[in-house]
Scaffold this motif. Structure first.
Motif, PDB file in Angstrom:
ATOM      1  N   MET A   1      99.467  89.879 117.560  1.00  0.00           N
ATOM      2  CA  MET A   1     100.354  89.799 118.716  1.00  0.00           C
ATOM      3  C   MET A   1     101.495  88.823 118.421  1.00  0.00           C
ATOM      4  SD  MET A   1      99.648  88.210 122.515  1.00  0.00           S
ATOM      5  CE  MET A   1      98.559  89.512 123.054  1.00  0.00           C
ATOM      6  N   PRO A   2     102.743  89.214 118.640  1.00  0.00           N
ATOM      7  CA  PRO A   2     103.842  88.261 118.475  1.00  0.00           C
ATOM      8  C   PRO A   2     103.676  87.080 119.424  1.00  0.00           C
ATOM      9  CG  PRO A   2     104.662  90.519 118.605  1.00  0.00           C
ATOM     10  CD  PRO A   2     103.217  90.569 118.963  1.00  0.00           C
ATOM     11  N   GLU A   3     103.760  85.871 118.873  1.00  0.00           N
ATOM     12  CA  GLU A   3     103.652  84.661 119.678  1.00  0.00           C
ATOM     13  C   GLU A   3     105.031  84.003 119.782  1.00  0.00           C
ATOM     14  OE1 GLU A   3     101.091  83.907 121.332  1.00  0.00           O
ATOM     15  OE2 GLU A   3      99.453  85.003 120.393  1.00  0.00           O
ATOM     16  N   LEU A   4     105.094  82.807 120.327  1.00  0.00           N
ATOM     17  CA  LEU A   4     106.386  82.170 120.575  1.00  0.00           C
ATOM     18  C   LEU A   4     107.273  82.102 119.333  1.00  0.00           C
ATOM     19  CD1 LEU A   4     107.155  79.092 122.762  1.00  0.00           C
ATOM     20  CD2 LEU A   4     107.997  79.180 120.424  1.00  0.00           C
ATOM     21  N   PRO A   5     106.779  81.667 118.164  1.00  0.00           N
ATOM     22  CA  PRO A   5     107.677  81.623 116.994  1.00  0.00           C
ATOM     23  C   PRO A   5     108.233  82.990 116.611  1.00  0.00           C
ATOM     24  CG  PRO A   5     105.766  80.242 116.621  1.00  0.00           C
ATOM     25  CD  PRO A   5     105.471  81.048 117.860  1.00  0.00           C
ATOM     26  N   GLU A   6     107.409  84.038 116.747  1.00  0.00           N
ATOM     27  CA  GLU A   6     107.885  85.376 116.414  1.00  0.00           C
ATOM     28  C   GLU A   6     108.952  85.838 117.407  1.00  0.00           C
ATOM     29  OE1 GLU A   6     104.446  84.300 114.536  1.00  0.00           O
ATOM     30  OE2 GLU A   6     104.319  84.815 116.658  1.00  0.00           O
ATOM     31  N   VAL A   7     108.754  85.515 118.689  1.00  0.00           N
ATOM     32  CA  VAL A   7     109.734  85.906 119.705  1.00  0.00           C
ATOM     33  C   VAL A   7     111.027  85.107 119.526  1.00  0.00           C
ATOM     34  CG1 VAL A   7     110.197  86.104 122.180  1.00  0.00           C
ATOM     35  CG2 VAL A   7     107.902  86.572 121.302  1.00  0.00           C
ATOM     36  N   GLU A   8     110.896  83.815 119.240  1.00  0.00           N
ATOM     37  CA  GLU A   8     112.082  82.988 118.994  1.00  0.00           C
ATOM     38  C   GLU A   8     112.847  83.502 117.768  1.00  0.00           C
ATOM     39  OE1 GLU A   8     114.942  80.027 119.416  1.00  0.00           O
ATOM     40  OE2 GLU A   8     113.376  80.649 120.825  1.00  0.00           O
ATOM     41  N   THR A   9     112.120  83.881 116.732  1.00  0.00           N
ATOM     42  CA  THR A   9     112.762  84.456 115.541  1.00  0.00           C
ATOM     43  C   THR A   9     113.514  85.732 115.906  1.00  0.00           C
ATOM     44  OG1 THR A   9     111.051  83.556 114.076  1.00  0.00           O
ATOM     45  CG2 THR A   9     112.323  85.415 113.243  1.00  0.00           C
ATOM     46  N   THR A  10     112.912  86.559 116.759  1.00  0.00           N
ATOM     47  CA  THR A  10     113.560  87.789 117.194  1.00  0.00           C
ATOM     48  C   THR A  10     114.837  87.492 117.969  1.00  0.00           C
ATOM     49  OG1 THR A  10     111.465  89.003 117.280  1.00  0.00           O
ATOM     50  CG2 THR A  10     113.276  89.874 118.597  1.00  0.00           C
ATOM     51  N   VAL A  11     114.760  86.541 118.904  1.00  0.00           N
ATOM     52  CA  VAL A  11     115.936  86.195 119.711  1.00  0.00           C
ATOM     53  C   VAL A  11     117.073  85.700 118.821  1.00  0.00           C
ATOM     54  CG1 VAL A  11     116.827  84.536 121.412  1.00  0.00           C
ATOM     55  CG2 VAL A  11     114.676  85.740 121.841  1.00  0.00           C
ATOM     56  N   ARG A  12     116.746  84.839 117.874  1.00  0.00           N
ATOM     57  CA  ARG A  12     117.789  84.322 116.981  1.00  0.00           C
ATOM     58  C   ARG A  12     118.377  85.435 116.118  1.00  0.00           C
ATOM     59  NH1 ARG A  12     115.556  78.397 114.856  1.00  0.00           N
ATOM     60  NH2 ARG A  12     115.063  77.558 116.929  1.00  0.00           N
ATOM     61  N   GLY A  13     117.561  86.423 115.792  1.00  0.00           N
ATOM     62  CA  GLY A  13     118.046  87.524 114.973  1.00  0.00           C
ATOM     63  C   GLY A  13     118.957  88.481 115.713  1.00  0.00           C
ATOM     64  N   ILE A  14     118.634  88.767 116.981  1.00  0.00           N
ATOM     65  CA  ILE A  14     119.422  89.758 117.728  1.00  0.00           C
ATOM     66  C   ILE A  14     120.636  89.131 118.412  1.00  0.00           C
ATOM     67  CG2 ILE A  14     117.394  91.206 118.101  1.00  0.00           C
ATOM     68  CD1 ILE A  14     117.277  90.249 120.983  1.00  0.00           C
ATOM     69  N   TYR A  15     120.615  87.816 118.612  1.00  0.00           N
ATOM     70  CA  TYR A  15     121.675  87.152 119.383  1.00  0.00           C
ATOM     71  C   TYR A  15     123.087  87.506 118.897  1.00  0.00           C
ATOM     72  CZ  TYR A  15     124.233  83.416 121.778  1.00  0.00           C
ATOM     73  OH  TYR A  15     125.128  82.724 122.554  1.00  0.00           O
ATOM     74  N   PRO A  16     123.410  87.313 117.629  1.00  0.00           N
ATOM     75  CA  PRO A  16     124.795  87.583 117.213  1.00  0.00           C
ATOM     76  C   PRO A  16     125.204  89.046 117.321  1.00  0.00           C
ATOM     77  CG  PRO A  16     123.409  87.122 115.308  1.00  0.00           C
ATOM     78  CD  PRO A  16     122.589  86.808 116.509  1.00  0.00           C
ATOM     79  N   TRP A  17     124.232  89.958 117.334  1.00  0.00           N
ATOM     80  CA  TRP A  17     124.541  91.382 117.437  1.00  0.00           C
ATOM     81  C   TRP A  17     124.778  91.823 118.879  1.00  0.00           C
ATOM     82  CZ3 TRP A  17     125.693  93.710 113.066  1.00  0.00           C
ATOM     83  CH2 TRP A  17     125.124  93.237 111.878  1.00  0.00           C
ATOM     84  N   LEU A  18     124.303  91.026 119.840  1.00  0.00           N
ATOM     85  CA  LEU A  18     124.373  91.438 121.243  1.00  0.00           C
ATOM     86  C   LEU A  18     125.471  90.753 122.039  1.00  0.00           C
ATOM     87  CD1 LEU A  18     121.647  92.719 120.485  1.00  0.00           C
ATOM     88  CD2 LEU A  18     120.745  91.919 122.684  1.00  0.00           C
ATOM     89  N   ILE A  19     125.797  89.505 121.699  1.00  0.00           N
ATOM     90  CA  ILE A  19     126.707  88.716 122.520  1.00  0.00           C
ATOM     91  C   ILE A  19     128.072  89.379 122.644  1.00  0.00           C
ATOM     92  CG2 ILE A  19     127.984  86.523 122.596  1.00  0.00           C
ATOM     93  CD1 ILE A  19     125.094  86.410 123.559  1.00  0.00           C
ATOM     94  N   ASP A  20     128.533  89.495 123.903  1.00  0.00           N
ATOM     95  CA  ASP A  20     129.852  90.050 124.264  1.00  0.00           C
ATOM     96  C   ASP A  20     129.989  91.536 123.956  1.00  0.00           C
ATOM     97  OD1 ASP A  20     130.842  87.682 125.343  1.00  0.00           O
ATOM     98  OD2 ASP A  20     131.484  86.954 123.381  1.00  0.00           O
ATOM     99  N   GLN A  21     128.881  92.190 123.680  1.00  0.00           N
ATOM    100  CA  GLN A  21     128.926  93.631 123.454  1.00  0.00           C
ATOM    101  C   GLN A  21     128.746  94.384 124.775  1.00  0.00           C
ATOM    102  OE1 GLN A  21     129.665  95.281 120.542  1.00  0.00           O
ATOM    103  NE2 GLN A  21     130.171  93.178 119.928  1.00  0.00           N
ATOM    104  N   GLU A  22     129.468  95.473 124.889  1.00  0.00           N
ATOM    105  CA  GLU A  22     129.321  96.349 126.060  1.00  0.00           C
ATOM    106  C   GLU A  22     128.245  97.385 125.782  1.00  0.00           C
ATOM    107  OE1 GLU A  22     132.072  99.797 127.869  1.00  0.00           O
ATOM    108  OE2 GLU A  22     132.965  97.785 128.020  1.00  0.00           O
TER     109      GLU A  22
END
Length: 271
Positions: free
Chosen positions: A1-22
């Motif tokens: 099961m993904p735990e906090l470090p795995e979820v944090e890693t995911t957030v950091r990975g997707i952040y630059p691809w999502l910000i300010d995108q429509e």
């Protein structure tokens, strides 16, 4: 099961691809997740993504229409950012197509994850309102643990895995933290001193931070958004090592069931 470090890693990975995108298209391929994906997500076309963050193991996507998407990876979920024209994989259930030609996809074979949307303040949402402090925040400390333990007879391992006490300390990280703090998982919380709690809080912060830095722990299902595994498994001292020699003292690692979960500890190092 993904735990906090795995979820944090995911957030950091997707952040630059999502910000300010429509969001140009929303595709729900299978709405039957842990809770049904609400049909309102189909109204997000033209909405801009303002921020991406994490609370406990929930991924929070803030939108320009004042709403939030709440995503959870469940037992086996993985979020990927791919070219929008890339073929779907089996178990791709939800997709946001973005204005730069990429798509965010949630793949979840067991469908224990979720995609929800809310217009209410996040702190009032039923999934988030009763959560304890983030373990890497200044609000989480040994003194906080000692206060929460007052008049309780709970076992320490169950205690630090309680999301109302502190979020994100799953089975792996609880076992490793207790080992490094020298505390047996069967100790009652009322029998642990403030000094020990202060050490435990610092160890929890260190273990989680280290796991985040190496991309989490891959035991079975978890991979980062680029398909790579997390490498914290290589650092494990007790979890999954029952019957093996302790790296520190050489005694055999023991295993027992606590709260319906396998719990490993060293009888020499943990008192």
């Amino acid at each position: 099961m993904p735990e906090l470090p795995e979820v944090e890693t995911t957030v950091r990975g997707i952040y630059p691809w999502l910000i300010d995108q429509e969001i140009t298209t929303v595709n729900v391929y299978n709405a039957a997740m842990r809770w049904p994906i609400p049909p309102e997500v189909n109204d997000l076309t033209g909405v801009r993504i303002c921020h991406v963050s994490r609370r406990a193991k929930y991924i929070l996507i803030e939108l320009s229409n004042q709403a939030h998407l709440i995503l959870h990876l469940g037992m086996s979920g993985v979020i990927r950012v791919v070219d929008a024209n890339e073929s779907l994989l089996k178990h791709d259930h939800f997709e946001l197509v973005l204005s730069h030609g990429k798509a965010l996809r949630l793949n979840d074979p067991r469908r224990f994850g979720c995609v929800l949307m809310t217009n209410q303040p996040l702190d009032d949402h039923k999934l988030l309102s009763k959560l304890g402090p983030e373990p890497l925040s200044e609000h989480f400390s040994g003194r906080w643990l000692k206060q929460q333990a007052k008049n309780k007879q709970t076992l320490i391992k169950n205690f630090i895995m309680n999301n109302q006490v502190v979020v994100g300390v799953g089975n792996i990280y609880a076992a490793e933290s207790l080992f490094l703090a020298g505390i047996r998982p069967t100790r009652k919380v009322s029998n642990i001193s403030l000094k020990q709690y202060q050490q435990l809080a610092q160890v929890i912060k260190g273990v989680l931070q280290q796991a985040i830095e190496v991309g989490g722990t891959t035991l079975k299902d978890f991979k980062n958004i680029d398909g790579k595994p997390g490498y914290f498994k290589q650092e494990l001292q007790v979890y999954g090592r029952a019957g093996e020699a302790c790296y520190a003292c050489g005694k055999s690692i023991k295993s027992l069931i606590i709260g319906q979960r396998a719990s490993c500890y060293c009888p020499g190092c943990q008192k």
